[in-house]
Design a protein around this motif. Structure first.
Motif, mmCIF file in Angstrom:
data_model
loop_
_atom_site.group_PDB
_atom_site.id
_atom_site.type_symbol
_atom_site.label_atom_id
_atom_site.label_comp_id
_atom_site.label_asym_id
_atom_site.label_seq_id
_atom_site.Cartn_x
_atom_site.Cartn_y
_atom_site.Cartn_z
ATOM 1 N N VAL A 190 0.798 6.374 -7.044
ATOM 2 C CA VAL A 190 -0.304 7.308 -7.306
ATOM 3 C C VAL A 190 0.222 8.737 -7.340
ATOM 4 N N ASP A 191 1.120 9.074 -6.421
ATOM 5 C CA ASP A 191 1.734 10.408 -6.443
ATOM 6 C C ASP A 191 2.480 10.649 -7.748
ATOM 7 N N ASP A 203 0.700 4.097 -2.898
ATOM 8 C CA ASP A 203 0.591 5.535 -2.618
ATOM 9 C C ASP A 203 1.669 6.316 -3.371
ATOM 10 N N TRP A 204 2.884 5.796 -3.361
ATOM 11 C CA TRP A 204 3.993 6.453 -4.057
ATOM 12 C C TRP A 204 3.727 6.482 -5.563
ATOM 13 N N LYS A 228 0.827 -1.209 0.000
ATOM 14 C CA LYS A 228 0.000 0.000 0.000
ATOM 15 C C LYS A 228 0.865 1.264 0.000
ATOM 16 N N ALA A 229 2.013 1.214 0.633
ATOM 17 C CA ALA A 229 2.936 2.363 0.590
ATOM 18 C C ALA A 229 3.468 2.549 -0.832
#
Length: 156
Positions: free
Chosen positions: A81-82, A78-79, A74-75
């Motif tokens: 997606v950024d 998130d990265w 999930k981390a």
């Protein structure tokens, strides 16, 4: 300087624009993997001994390992997606430099919205063949925008 995933300069227009879809697909795959791990984690159950302590089979360790993998994944998502949001902003800012609204529309729909040429043709009220032709023209003009942008960055 406009660079690709490999870091090379002077990337071709289509390759540059396709980075958005690559990042999107990467996120989709990781989300599917996270869902699979989440499902697997709900199936892992510890075995309780008579004294109330868990034991046997190493289930608590498997559960903890699976949860750790989910958190790490999930981390990463998130990265990614950024990065996707940043790439879309970067591409959109270059697309904004196109003066022909048809070129902007066909490239935005194809590389930001991931529409097929059939969908683009329908939305732009033209034939599939014309949508493909406009796409080719738009890529040529976008390449010029990229080259001009790259040249401007080299002078800095």
């Amino acid at each position: 300087m406009l660079t690709g995933a490999s870091g090379g300069a002077n990337m071709r227009a289509k390759e540059y624009l396709s980075q958005v879809r690559f990042l999107d697909e990467r996120i989709t795959c990781k989300l599917a993997d996270a869902a699979r791990l989440q499902d697997m984690a709900t199936r892992i159950t510890p075995i309780l001994r008579e004294d109330g302590a868990s034991g046997g089979g190493g289930a608590p360790d498997r559960l903890a390992d699976t949860v750790a993998k989910i958190v790490d994944l999930k981390a990463e998502i998130d990265w990614d997606v950024d990065r996707l949001v940043d790439k879309k902003k970067e591409v959109s800012s270059l697309l904004d430099k196109l003066t022909d609204r048809r070129y902007y529309a066909v490239l935005f729909r194809r590389y930001i919205l991931f529409e097929t040429f059939e969908q683009i043709a329908c939305e732009m009220n033209c034939s599939w063949r014309n949508a493909c032709y406009l796409h080719g023209q738009a890529l040529d003009v976008f390449q010029q925008v990229m080259d001009k942008e790259d040249k401007g960055n080299d002078e800095d």
